[in-house]
Design a protein around this motif. Structure first.
Motif, PDB file in Angstrom:
ATOM      1  N   GLU A   1       0.872  -1.165   0.000  1.00 16.70           N
ATOM      2  CA  GLU A   1       0.000   0.000   0.000  1.00 16.70           C
ATOM      3  C   GLU A   1       0.916   1.223   0.000  1.00 16.70           C
TER       4      GLU A   1
ATOM      5  N   THR B   1       1.134   5.434   0.003  1.00 11.09           N
ATOM      6  CA  THR B   1       0.440   6.694   0.230  1.00 11.09           C
ATOM      7  C   THR B   1       1.415   7.819  -0.105  1.00 11.09           C
TER       8      THR B   1
ATOM      9  N   ASP C   1      -1.024  -2.782  -4.499  1.00 14.08           N
ATOM     10  CA  ASP C   1      -2.451  -3.063  -4.616  1.00 14.08           C
ATOM     11  C   ASP C   1      -3.304  -1.869  -4.201  1.00 14.08           C
ATOM     12  N   ARG C   2      -2.747  -0.967  -3.434  1.00  9.87           N
ATOM     13  CA  ARG C   2      -3.494   0.218  -3.008  1.00  9.87           C
ATOM     14  C   ARG C   2      -2.575   1.427  -3.131  1.00  9.87           C
TER      15      ARG C   2
ATOM     16  N   THR D   1      -2.656   5.743  -2.915  1.00  8.11           N
ATOM     17  CA  THR D   1      -3.389   6.954  -2.562  1.00  8.11           C
ATOM     18  C   THR D   1      -2.454   8.142  -2.746  1.00  8.11           C
TER      19      THR D   1
ATOM     20  N   LEU E   1       0.443  -4.733   2.827  1.00  5.51           N
ATOM     21  CA  LEU E   1      -0.974  -4.991   3.039  1.00  5.51           C
ATOM     22  C   LEU E   1      -1.122  -6.254   3.861  1.00  5.51           C
TER      23      LEU E   1
ATOM     24  N   ASP F   1      -6.132  -8.163   3.099  1.00  6.21           N
ATOM     25  CA  ASP F   1      -6.353  -7.024   2.208  1.00  6.21           C
ATOM     26  C   ASP F   1      -5.818  -7.268   0.813  1.00  6.21           C
TER      27      ASP F   1
END
Length: 160
Positions: free
Chosen positions: A90, A92, A129-130, A132, A152, A156
């Motif tokens: 993930e 950010t 996978d994520r 932001t 993750l 998730d």
């Protein structure tokens, strides 16, 4: 049928990765990346990485390598991280621009993810996978891109 040596090597690789222990999150403060529109340039009949992009990759590599400890470990005593990261991730991103100009946030993604891949932070940006990204208020003196990388949880992750 898969040859036994291939199966054994992938099992050994998985076992080595599990010995590393759980990955933890990491934060890096990076320079503002070049826009996607400035990554590639034409050189005669070839398309090459622009000078601006090469400089950005080098700067990111220096930052990542400055965080590394001995034997490829990333400040192991402090973070417990080993590079390259192998789990599903993930990411950010927090962009703190120099000016409040119009800028498409997605135009900075390609350069920063490719630079972190090139620096060896993870094996492949396909592990993400994520993702932001947030635009923060401008800072005329110190523009930067804050990057937070976290594994993750297995529940998730879409892929294993």
């Amino acid at each position: 049928m898969i040859p036994l040596t291939v199966r054994a090597s992938s099992i050994q690789r998985r076992e080595r990765e599990q010995e590393r222990g759980p990955e933890r999150e990491l934060e890096l403060k990076l320079p503002i990346p070049p826009s996607t529109n400035h990554i590639w340039r034409r050189a005669g009949d070839r398309i090459v990485l622009s000078v601006q992009s090469r400089r950005y990759r080098e700067a990111v590599s220096r930052i990542v390598f400055a965080e590394r400890g001995r034997n490829g470990a990333l400040s192991v005593a402090k973070t417990g991280l080993y590079l390259p990261l192998v789990s599903r991730l993930e990411i950010t991103l927090s962009l703190v621009p120099q000016k409040a100009l119009r800028r498409d946030l997605d135009n900075c993604l390609k350069a920063v993810l490719d630079a972190l891949t090139h620096a060896g932070l993870w094996r492949d940006d396909a592990q993400i996978d994520r993702l932001t990204i947030t635009r923060c208020p401008p800072d005329p003196r110190h523009p930067y891109l804050q990057v937070r990388v976290a594994p993750l949880a297995s529940t998730d992750a879409r892929h294993e």
